[in-house]
Design a protein around this motif. Structure first.
Motif, PDB file in Angstrom:
ATOM      1  N   ARG A 103      33.019  51.242   4.948  1.00  0.00           N
ATOM      2  CA  ARG A 103      34.444  51.368   5.205  1.00  0.00           C
ATOM      3  C   ARG A 103      34.888  50.226   6.102  1.00  0.00           C
ATOM      4  N   GLY A 104      36.161  49.956   6.020  1.00  0.00           N
ATOM      5  CA  GLY A 104      36.720  48.881   6.815  1.00  0.00           C
ATOM      6  C   GLY A 104      37.953  49.353   7.551  1.00  0.00           C
ATOM      7  N   LEU A 105      38.210  48.740   8.672  1.00  0.00           N
ATOM      8  CA  LEU A 105      39.395  49.044   9.467  1.00  0.00           C
ATOM      9  C   LEU A 105      40.454  48.003   9.145  1.00  0.00           C
ATOM     10  N   LEU A 106      41.581  48.469   8.620  1.00  0.00           N
ATOM     11  CA  LEU A 106      42.632  47.600   8.123  1.00  0.00           C
ATOM     12  C   LEU A 106      43.805  47.560   9.091  1.00  0.00           C
ATOM     13  N   PHE A 107      44.231  46.356   9.431  1.00  0.00           N
ATOM     14  CA  PHE A 107      45.389  46.132  10.285  1.00  0.00           C
ATOM     15  C   PHE A 107      46.473  45.489   9.426  1.00  0.00           C
ATOM     16  N   MET A 108      47.473  46.270   9.022  1.00  0.00           N
ATOM     17  CA  MET A 108      48.583  45.740   8.238  1.00  0.00           C
ATOM     18  C   MET A 108      49.539  44.993   9.179  1.00  0.00           C
ATOM     19  N   SER A 109      50.302  44.087   8.620  1.00  0.00           N
ATOM     20  CA  SER A 109      51.259  43.274   9.396  1.00  0.00           C
ATOM     21  C   SER A 109      50.575  42.631  10.598  1.00  0.00           C
ATOM     22  N   CYS A 110      49.465  41.978  10.335  1.00  0.00           N
ATOM     23  CA  CYS A 110      48.634  41.406  11.400  1.00  0.00           C
ATOM     24  C   CYS A 110      48.033  40.099  10.890  1.00  0.00           C
ATOM     25  N   ASN A 111      47.927  39.114  11.789  1.00  0.00           N
ATOM     26  CA  ASN A 111      47.288  37.862  11.388  1.00  0.00           C
ATOM     27  C   ASN A 111      46.291  37.332  12.428  1.00  0.00           C
ATOM     28  N   ALA A 112      45.940  38.168  13.407  1.00  0.00           N
ATOM     29  CA  ALA A 112      44.939  37.774  14.411  1.00  0.00           C
ATOM     30  C   ALA A 112      44.294  39.028  14.986  1.00  0.00           C
ATOM     31  N   ILE A 113      43.022  38.913  15.342  1.00  0.00           N
ATOM     32  CA  ILE A 113      42.296  40.030  15.949  1.00  0.00           C
ATOM     33  C   ILE A 113      41.422  39.508  17.089  1.00  0.00           C
ATOM     34  N   HIS A 114      40.931  40.444  17.883  1.00  0.00           N
ATOM     35  CA  HIS A 114      39.964  40.106  18.936  1.00  0.00           C
ATOM     36  C   HIS A 114      38.759  41.025  18.785  1.00  0.00           C
ATOM     37  N   THR A 115      37.653  40.610  19.349  1.00  0.00           N
ATOM     38  CA  THR A 115      36.448  41.446  19.347  1.00  0.00           C
ATOM     39  C   THR A 115      36.040  41.805  20.774  1.00  0.00           C
ATOM     40  N   TRP A 116      37.029  41.846  21.661  1.00  0.00           N
ATOM     41  CA  TRP A 116      36.754  42.197  23.044  1.00  0.00           C
ATOM     42  C   TRP A 116      36.156  43.596  23.100  1.00  0.00           C
ATOM     43  N   ALA A 117      35.143  43.763  23.887  1.00  0.00           N
ATOM     44  CA  ALA A 117      34.486  45.046  24.154  1.00  0.00           C
ATOM     45  C   ALA A 117      33.693  45.600  22.978  1.00  0.00           C
ATOM     46  N   LEU A 118      33.584  44.877  21.877  1.00  0.00           N
ATOM     47  CA  LEU A 118      32.719  45.343  20.798  1.00  0.00           C
ATOM     48  C   LEU A 118      31.268  45.069  21.186  1.00  0.00           C
ATOM     49  N   ALA A 119      30.395  45.939  20.762  1.00  0.00           N
ATOM     50  CA  ALA A 119      28.979  45.782  21.087  1.00  0.00           C
ATOM     51  C   ALA A 119      28.257  44.876  20.093  1.00  0.00           C
ATOM     52  N   ASN A 120      28.783  44.789  18.869  1.00  0.00           N
ATOM     53  CA  ASN A 120      28.103  44.056  17.803  1.00  0.00           C
ATOM     54  C   ASN A 120      29.074  43.136  17.063  1.00  0.00           C
ATOM     55  N   PRO A 121      28.531  42.140  16.380  1.00  0.00           N
ATOM     56  CA  PRO A 121      29.378  41.282  15.558  1.00  0.00           C
ATOM     57  C   PRO A 121      29.996  42.074  14.403  1.00  0.00           C
ATOM     58  N   ILE A 122      31.067  41.517  13.814  1.00  0.00           N
ATOM     59  CA  ILE A 122      31.709  42.118  12.650  1.00  0.00           C
ATOM     60  C   ILE A 122      32.082  41.014  11.661  1.00  0.00           C
ATOM     61  N   ASP A 123      32.263  41.408  10.400  1.00  0.00           N
ATOM     62  CA  ASP A 123      32.837  40.510   9.413  1.00  0.00           C
ATOM     63  C   ASP A 123      34.345  40.739   9.425  1.00  0.00           C
ATOM     64  N   VAL A 124      35.111  39.672   9.305  1.00  0.00           N
ATOM     65  CA  VAL A 124      36.576  39.760   9.355  1.00  0.00           C
ATOM     66  C   VAL A 124      37.160  39.023   8.159  1.00  0.00           C
ATOM     67  N   LEU A 125      38.055  39.701   7.452  1.00  0.00           N
ATOM     68  CA  LEU A 125      38.767  39.099   6.333  1.00  0.00           C
ATOM     69  C   LEU A 125      40.251  39.064   6.649  1.00  0.00           C
ATOM     70  N   PHE A 126      40.872  37.927   6.451  1.00  0.00           N
ATOM     71  CA  PHE A 126      42.310  37.793   6.573  1.00  0.00           C
ATOM     72  C   PHE A 126      42.867  37.815   5.155  1.00  0.00           C
ATOM     73  N   LEU A 127      43.806  38.718   4.912  1.00  0.00           N
ATOM     74  CA  LEU A 127      44.290  38.989   3.563  1.00  0.00           C
ATOM     75  C   LEU A 127      45.760  38.632   3.399  1.00  0.00           C
ATOM     76  N   GLY A 128      46.116  38.232   2.187  1.00  0.00           N
ATOM     77  CA  GLY A 128      47.505  37.994   1.831  1.00  0.00           C
ATOM     78  C   GLY A 128      48.164  39.302   1.419  1.00  0.00           C
ATOM     79  N   PRO A 129      49.439  39.260   1.066  1.00  0.00           N
ATOM     80  CA  PRO A 129      50.183  40.476   0.735  1.00  0.00           C
ATOM     81  C   PRO A 129      49.596  41.276  -0.428  1.00  0.00           C
ATOM     82  N   ALA A 130      48.955  40.600  -1.374  1.00  0.00           N
ATOM     83  CA  ALA A 130      48.372  41.291  -2.527  1.00  0.00           C
ATOM     84  C   ALA A 130      46.891  41.610  -2.328  1.00  0.00           C
ATOM     85  N   GLY A 131      46.367  41.365  -1.124  1.00  0.00           N
ATOM     86  CA  GLY A 131      44.973  41.669  -0.834  1.00  0.00           C
ATOM     87  C   GLY A 131      44.010  40.527  -1.086  1.00  0.00           C
TER      88      GLY A 131
END
Length: 105
Positions: free
Chosen positions: A27-55
């Motif tokens: 599963r993935g955590l989706l942030f709509m209307s978003c174009n930047a994220i942070h990984t502050w306080a995460l314990a482990n690395p993550i994969d991050v995808l930046f998506l356009g309006p159609a996915g």
């Protein structure tokens, strides 16, 4: 894959830091209307995808380490996934199928 939308200020601010069982299933955590994220306080690395309006994937960051940030000016959504997910065969098809089930705002 299941996409869970982060809705509301608290869910968006805490993100994966508040989701202890997140990596136990695809599963993935989706942030709509978003174009930047942070990984502050995460314990482990993550994969991050930046998506356009159609996915469509506009930018991809594999194994983004804790205490970092990433962004893509053209993105309309961000998807956070378990580290290594984007190296698995067939992840693009899983993303396309999961995106088709999203109720976009």
């Amino acid at each position: 894959m299941t996409l869970v939308a982060a809705r509301g200020f608290k869910a968006r601010w805490l993100g994966l830091a508040a989701w202890s069982t997140w990596g136990n299933s695809p599963r993935g955590l989706l942030f709509m209307s978003c174009n930047a994220i942070h990984t502050w306080a995460l314990a482990n690395p993550i994969d991050v995808l930046f998506l356009g309006p159609a996915g469509a994937v506009l930018s991809q960051h594999e194994s983004l380490r804790p205490w970092r940030w990433a962004g893509c000016v053209r993105a309309s959504a961000v998807l956070e996934l378990p580290a290594g997910y984007c190296r698995m065969p067939g992840w693009q098809a899983q993303l396309a199928e999961a995106w088709s089930r999203i109720d976009a705002p």
